[in-house]
Write an enzyme that holds these catalytic residues in place. Structure first.
Site, short mmCIF file in Angstrom:
data_model
loop_
_atom_site.label_atom_id
_atom_site.label_comp_id
_atom_site.label_asym_id
_atom_site.label_seq_id
_atom_site.Cartn_x
_atom_site.Cartn_y
_atom_site.Cartn_z
N ASP A 125 38.83 65.58 81.16
CA ASP A 125 38.75 64.21 81.67
C ASP A 125 39.50 63.28 80.70
O ASP A 125 40.21 63.76 79.82
CB ASP A 125 37.27 63.78 81.84
CG ASP A 125 37.10 62.83 83.02
OD1 ASP A 125 37.75 61.77 83.03
OD2 ASP A 125 36.32 63.13 83.94
N HIS A 191 42.17 61.08 85.87
CA HIS A 191 41.22 61.52 84.83
C HIS A 191 41.88 62.55 83.90
O HIS A 191 41.27 63.56 83.54
CB HIS A 191 39.94 62.11 85.46
CG HIS A 191 39.02 61.05 86.01
ND1 HIS A 191 38.35 60.16 85.21
CD2 HIS A 191 38.67 60.75 87.29
CE1 HIS A 191 37.61 59.34 85.97
NE2 HIS A 191 37.80 59.67 87.24
N GLU A 255 39.50 59.41 91.89
CA GLU A 255 39.83 58.20 91.14
C GLU A 255 41.19 58.28 90.44
O GLU A 255 41.28 58.18 89.22
CB GLU A 255 38.72 57.94 90.11
CG GLU A 255 37.38 57.68 90.79
CD GLU A 255 36.24 57.44 89.81
OE1 GLU A 255 35.37 56.60 90.12
OE2 GLU A 255 36.18 58.08 88.75
C1 ACM Z 1 33.31 60.97 90.51
O1 ACM Z 1 32.16 60.55 90.31
N1 ACM Z 1 34.37 60.25 90.10
C2 ACM Z 1 33.55 62.21 91.21
#
Ligand code: ACM
Ligand code: ZN
Length: 481
Positions: A125, A191, A255
């Site tokens: 991440d 991410h 995201e």
């Molecule tokens: C997430 O909570 N961004 C999968």
């Protein structure tokens, strides 16, 4: 007469009376007609028989029986049981804060008692890279480390590390004994700060960015117009896929703001060359390329629900529905796509109890009302993640996850018509001791379903904390600088 078992077995018939000896023998039988995870237990004065098709079914029967035998007075009964869903997952975020292997094993032990069969391990991440790889050792040297600030650590030392392959193999072996598959998640194209901070040339701008020390959504993501990015991902995923001997592989996809892609000549060239309409379709293209690569290695792909936004994602991808605002997952499942129910507002175990009380988690219905009867089976299961931005140690993790993980465990196994919250709460009491034997202390009963005052305060705080100016901007305008 009740059985103090979680998850509640789906069919129980009582013969009347209770077992009058604790010396009774157990016989194991096989029945090919049972489902792979199913089992039958018959408890009679003359003895106990356990029938299953597979070792896995026998394992689950043993889990049920040990809970019944613990309850003292054992009713004579016949249990015919099998799970509501084939996929019963729990996710641990080992990026924002790591857990020791021993702690992870404790969590797995508890999940195994609840008949979970899948451990989704979030290993990459913005805040760190957490898995040993030989192909790009720089990820462990640089990407695994961040300045300590943020996430509450203020001691001025770098925070980080990664799980070695030996540690991962050890966790996999531990899971195997408990019939739990382990699915790694390597989140992409968003991410990915840990990756692009290590290899800036893989981002659109090529500029140095530091591994993040706070939560959020960040704009410097992998450049989907750069062929070197695809080659990098293929090498990386090839090595990681080999380590995990399971069918599924999770490639994230959540995201991913695309403001850099909008302004990147390489991304724009790729969009034109591939006849794509926009940056959203570019993510679809990217995901499909990665999925095709992993599928060629025999894997099935899982990704978060944003994957559906492009409208061109391969329908072989299983979607984790954590926040589907406009019914794309329903449409996907109604068209034969597979979905895992993971709604953030019900199943995210890092949300405080005032935001997500136990009852709310328990009463969530994983199968969408809008599915046609024949497509209901396309919701293949449930999953409960614990994200660890604000969970620094294992005791806090246990407090947040227990007993809500038990509620999701029951949702995964027990059919909707057999669930009952009041009965669940009563059965929970008997679970405290076995959890504490594993080394897990669950939240006290008065925390589970807070009253109006705590709920309002916690909801207000959650909203306030999430409304930083950058978070608002990146959420409302993900494609604008
Ligand atoms: C997430 O909570 N961004 C999968
Ligand atoms: Zn780019």
């Amino acid at each position: 007469m009740t059985l103090n078992v979680i998850p509640k077995p789906n069919k129980v018939s009582y013969y009347g009376g209770t077992l009058n000896s604790d010396e009774v023998g157990i016989a194991y039988l096989t029945d090919e007609k049972l489902s792979d995870e199913g089992y039958v237990i018959s408890i009679q004065q003359s003895g106990i028989t356990i029938t299953s098709k597979s070792e896995k079914g026998k394992f689950y029967a043993d889990k049920t029986l040990s809970q019944i035998l613990r309850q003292g007075s054992v009713p004579l009964c016949r249990i015919e049981d099998e799970p509501a869903f084939p996929y019963r997952g729990f996710m641990i975020d080992s990026v924002r804060h790591m857990q020791s292997v021993e702690e992870i094993k404790k969590y797995i032990s508890a999940a195994a008692e609840l008949k979970f069969n899948t451990f989704h391990w979030h290993l990459s991440d913005d805040q760190g890279w957490r898995i040993e790889v030989e192909c790009f050792p720089e990820l462990m040297e640089k990407g695994a480390w961040r300045d300590c600030h943020g996430f509450g650590s203020k001691d001025g030392r770098a925070y980080g590390g990664y799980y070695t392959k030996d540690e991962i193999r050890d966790v996999i072996a531990f899971c195997k004994e408990r019939y739990i598959d382990v699915i790694p998640e390597i989140d992409m194209p968003g991410h990915t700060t840990a990756i692009v901070s290590t290899f800036p040339e893989l981002s659109c701008r090529g500029e140095h960015v530091a591994v993040k020390t706070e939560g959020g959504i960040f704009r410097d993501i992998l450049c989907a117009g750069n062929e070197a990015v695809y080659d990098f991902c293929y090498r990386l995923l090839d090595e990681i896929a080999e380590l995990f001997p399971y069918e599924y592989f999770h490639i994230g996809g959540d995201e991913a703001p695309k403001s850099r892609w909008v302004n990147c000549p390489k991304c724009q060239t790729k969009i034109k060359a591939e006849g794509l309409s926009d940056v959203e379709q570019l993510q679809g293209y990217f995901t499909n390329k990665i999925a095709e690569f992993l599928e060629s290695k025999g894997k099935k792909i899982i990704a978060w629900n944003e994957t559906l936004n492009s409208g061109i994602a391969k329908n072989s991808i299983t979607i984790c529905d954590w926040m589907d605002r406009d019914g794309k997952c329903v449409d996907y499942a109604n068209n034969g796509g597979k979905v895992i129910a993971e709604d953030f507002y019900h199943y995210y175990l890092d949300y405080v109890y005032g935001v997500t009380p136990l009852k709310k988690t328990y009463c969530y219905k994983p199968v969408y009302d809008k599915l046609t009867e024949e497509n209901k089976k396309n919701v293949i299961g449930v999953e409960a993640p614990v994200w660890t931005e604000y969970i620094e140690d294992f005791d806090r993790m246990c407090y947040m996850c227990f007993p809500r993980l038990l509620a999701v465990g029951e949702a995964g196994w027990t059919r909707e018509e057999n669930k009952d919250y009041e009965s669940f709460k009563k059965r929970l009491v008997a679970y405290e001791k076995p959890l504490s034997d594993i080394g897990i202390k669950m939240a006290a009963a008065q925390e589970w379903d807070p009253g109006f005052k705590t709920r309002s305060k916690d909801v207000f705080k959650r909203i306030k904390d999430s409304l930083t100016p950058e978070a608002i901007r990146v959420t409302l305008f993900p494609n604008k600088e």
